[in-house]
Design an enzyme around this catalytic site. Structure first.
Site, mmCIF file in Angstrom:
data_model
loop_
_atom_site.group_PDB
_atom_site.id
_atom_site.type_symbol
_atom_site.label_atom_id
_atom_site.label_comp_id
_atom_site.label_asym_id
_atom_site.label_seq_id
_atom_site.Cartn_x
_atom_site.Cartn_y
_atom_site.Cartn_z
ATOM 1 N N LYS A 1 -11.401 33.396 76.848
ATOM 2 C CA LYS A 1 -12.119 32.932 75.215
ATOM 3 C C LYS A 1 -11.840 34.635 74.599
ATOM 4 C CE LYS A 1 -14.970 30.674 71.982
ATOM 5 N NZ LYS A 1 -14.559 28.509 72.078
ATOM 6 N N GLY B 1 -26.511 16.059 62.508
ATOM 7 C CA GLY B 1 -25.995 17.173 62.064
ATOM 8 C C GLY B 1 -24.666 15.851 61.589
ATOM 9 N N VAL B 2 -24.685 16.350 60.141
ATOM 10 C CA VAL B 2 -23.324 14.942 59.473
ATOM 11 C C VAL B 2 -22.289 16.878 59.329
ATOM 12 C CG1 VAL B 2 -24.649 12.808 59.300
ATOM 13 C CG2 VAL B 2 -24.752 14.590 57.743
ATOM 14 N N GLY B 3 -21.834 17.442 59.438
ATOM 15 C CA GLY B 3 -21.295 18.179 59.264
ATOM 16 C C GLY B 3 -19.750 18.309 59.669
ATOM 17 N N VAL C 1 -17.450 17.508 62.604
ATOM 18 C CA VAL C 1 -17.063 16.092 63.144
ATOM 19 C C VAL C 1 -18.210 14.789 62.992
ATOM 20 C CG1 VAL C 1 -17.867 15.452 65.959
ATOM 21 C CG2 VAL C 1 -16.832 17.858 64.817
ATOM 22 N N TYR D 1 -20.068 13.828 60.054
ATOM 23 C CA TYR D 1 -19.343 12.999 59.164
ATOM 24 C C TYR D 1 -18.489 11.547 59.270
ATOM 25 C CZ TYR D 1 -17.332 11.194 55.355
ATOM 26 O OH TYR D 1 -16.762 10.040 54.246
HETATM 27 P P1 NAD Z 1 -20.463 21.471 61.642
HETATM 28 O O1 NAD Z 1 -20.741 23.827 61.073
HETATM 29 O O2 NAD Z 1 -19.547 21.310 59.987
HETATM 30 O O3 NAD Z 1 -21.424 20.689 61.505
HETATM 31 C C1 NAD Z 1 -22.578 21.178 61.764
HETATM 32 C C2 NAD Z 1 -24.412 20.345 61.284
HETATM 33 O O4 NAD Z 1 -25.023 20.470 61.650
HETATM 34 C C3 NAD Z 1 -23.982 20.579 59.736
HETATM 35 O O5 NAD Z 1 -24.388 20.059 58.557
HETATM 36 C C4 NAD Z 1 -25.840 21.619 59.769
HETATM 37 O O6 NAD Z 1 -25.747 21.831 58.384
HETATM 38 C C5 NAD Z 1 -26.197 21.019 60.599
HETATM 39 N N1 NAD Z 1 -27.395 21.418 60.844
HETATM 40 C C6 NAD Z 1 -27.609 22.449 61.897
HETATM 41 N N2 NAD Z 1 -29.104 22.784 62.413
HETATM 42 C C7 NAD Z 1 -29.453 21.541 62.319
HETATM 43 C C8 NAD Z 1 -30.760 20.961 62.452
HETATM 44 N N3 NAD Z 1 -31.851 21.057 63.051
HETATM 45 N N4 NAD Z 1 -30.498 19.756 62.737
HETATM 46 C C9 NAD Z 1 -30.016 18.561 62.074
HETATM 47 N N5 NAD Z 1 -28.774 19.249 61.584
HETATM 48 C C10 NAD Z 1 -28.397 20.608 61.739
HETATM 49 O O7 NAD Z 1 -19.655 21.974 62.451
HETATM 50 P P2 NAD Z 1 -18.906 20.369 63.129
HETATM 51 O O8 NAD Z 1 -17.341 21.422 63.484
HETATM 52 O O9 NAD Z 1 -19.790 19.947 62.971
HETATM 53 O O10 NAD Z 1 -19.542 20.666 64.898
HETATM 54 C C11 NAD Z 1 -20.618 19.817 65.178
HETATM 55 C C12 NAD Z 1 -21.403 20.264 67.057
HETATM 56 O O11 NAD Z 1 -19.690 20.455 67.596
HETATM 57 C C13 NAD Z 1 -20.963 21.815 66.780
HETATM 58 O O12 NAD Z 1 -21.721 21.741 68.008
HETATM 59 C C14 NAD Z 1 -19.327 21.957 67.667
HETATM 60 O O13 NAD Z 1 -19.994 23.670 68.836
HETATM 61 C C15 NAD Z 1 -19.790 20.939 68.403
HETATM 62 N N6 NAD Z 1 -18.010 20.560 68.721
HETATM 63 C C16 NAD Z 1 -17.523 20.807 67.920
HETATM 64 C C17 NAD Z 1 -15.816 20.704 67.080
HETATM 65 C C18 NAD Z 1 -14.921 20.333 66.606
HETATM 66 O O14 NAD Z 1 -14.011 19.857 66.825
HETATM 67 N N7 NAD Z 1 -15.233 21.067 64.960
HETATM 68 C C19 NAD Z 1 -15.567 20.446 69.059
HETATM 69 C C20 NAD Z 1 -16.146 20.699 70.109
HETATM 70 C C21 NAD Z 1 -17.641 20.853 69.719
#
Ligand code: NAD
Length: 350
Positions: A79, A176-178, A180, A182
């Site tokens: 990393k 969290g519906v970001g 992933v 969603y």
């Molecule tokens: P993202 O930033 O798109 O979504 C995260 C969501 O969580 C956001 O909508 C945010 O508003 C919400 N959030 C933050 N704090 C919160 C709380 N206290 N309560 C409820 N919601 C809250 O991130 P992502 O890419 O969707 O990733 C989500 C998680 O999965 C992270 O922990 C990330 O490290 C992990 N992850 C993601 C990937 C990937 O492919 N994107 C791969 C492996 C792991």
């Protein structure tokens, strides 16, 4: 460019680089290359000091070794962090210099995007090093792949607990519906799961509510929802000394990294009769996707590898049962076994 070797126990290489001309302050940590060159994103963050940046990069690099090994990939864990404000400090010259820093490692470390860096940044870095994935025309957004692996992992857990992987009628609380979360909601909804969701962002919540008939609760309430599965898809350390007694679920399985604040919380979940699916096993879909660029991207083979995630989860659950240990301890052991045997499974690995 001044490169300094920072010796660190349990890591193969830790190097810092500073270049006053471009403002570059970066650290690359290579944890383990037993299975292949180390792969892991570059995080750009305004760390309060160098010590904090070092601590973070070491933790993240080690995590990548575990995730790649559990996913059956022939890549190691590494990393990098760039210390700085993405808005003020990032420039093309800085990223080009950073590419040169990566290049000095001659392929032992391959970078990708992470928090604070973008696909566009990777394209710039590519100008000075070939050791970068996630560039334009490559594997694309990893989130749908992470969501798909997480969905398969949830089904595996449901089968373990209820004897069938049928999701119809199951209540799943998604925190969290970001990106992933969603995509995960979409897959779960298509199979008839009842969704309870929470997010800090009201726009995202409204979308999931209208598209997937989700019930919306506050960010505090989501932990306490009476449900079959609690799926953390937001923050790390969400299962901690305080929250662990608030849970009313049978399964914890979601995409978030570092779900457990400490290893002991895995043991406590086990004692509470809650099945925990280890984070780095269930959320490896995105890594599997980007790692495929190293051998020429093929979405079909990516999907095949992601479909192996349930198989790995089953092995880990069997190991946990046989040895009377927590599932997170079993996952760590599974990885250590793979690292020590350096085994490569024909079709599964890169
Ligand atoms: P993202 O930033 O798109 O979504 C995260 C969501 O969580 C956001 O909508 C945010 O508003 C919400 N959030 C933050 N704090 C919160 C709380 N206290 N309560 C409820 N919601 C809250 O991130 P992502 O890419 O969707 O990733 C989500 C998680 O999965 C992270 O922990 C990330 O490290 C992990 N992850 C993601 C990937 C990937 O492919 N994107 C791969 C492996 C792991």
């Amino acid at each position: 460019m001044n490169i300094k070797i920072l010796d660190h126990k349990d890591f193969e290489h830790v190097l810092s680089c500073s270049d006053p001309e471009t403002g570059l302050e970066a650290i690359i940590a290579i944890h383990d290359t037993t299975l292949g060159p180390s792969l892991g994103g570059t995080r750009m963050w305004q760390y309060p000091n160098k010590e904090a940046a070092l601590k973070d990069v070491l933790r993240l690099a080690r995590g990548m070794t575990f995730k790649a090994a559990a996913a059956g990939l022939n890549v190691g864990g590494g990393k990098a962090v760039i210390i700085g404000d993405t808005k003020k400090d990032k420039s093309e010259q800085m990223l080009r210099m950073y590419g040169k820093f990566i290049d000095t490692l001659e392929g032992q470390y391959i970078t990708a995007e992470d928090v604070g860096t973008t696909q566009n940044d990777m394209d710039v870095i590519r100008k000075t090093t070939e050791y970068v994935v996630g560039i334009s025309g490559g594997s694309g957004d990893p989130s749908p792949f992470t969501a798909y692996g997480t969905y398969l992992g949830i089904k595996t857990a449901v089968k373990e607990v209820y004897g069938t992987d049928e999701l119809s009628g199951k209540t799943i609380a998604v925190q969290g519906v970001g990106s992933v979360g969603y995509q995960l909601c979409k897959l779960l909804y298509q199979e008839g799961a009842q969704l309870v969701v929470s997010d800090l962002d009201n726009t995202k919540i409204s979308k999931v509510k209208s598209e997937f008939e989700a019930q919306v609760v506050t960010t505090k309430e989501i932990l306490e929802v009476e449900c079959d599965v609690f799926a953390p898809c937001a923050l790390g350390a969400v299962i901690n000394d305080i929250t662990i007694n608030q849970l009313h679920c049978k399964i914890v399985a979601g995409s978030a990294n570092n779900v457990l604040a400490e290893d002991k919380h895995g043991t406590i979940l086990n004692e509470l009769g809650i099945l925990y699916i280890p984070d780095y096993v269930i959320n490896a879909g995105g890594l599997i996707n980007v790692a495929d660029e190293l051998t020429g991207y093929n979405e079909f083979s990516v999907m095949q590898r992601i479909r192996n995630i349930p198989l790995t989860i089953k092995k880990i659950l069997a190991l946990a049962k046989a040895q009377h240990i927590s599932t997170n301890a079993a996952a760590d052991q599974f990885v250590q076994d793979r690292l020590s045997s350096k085994s490569v499974k024909g079709g599964e690995a890169l």
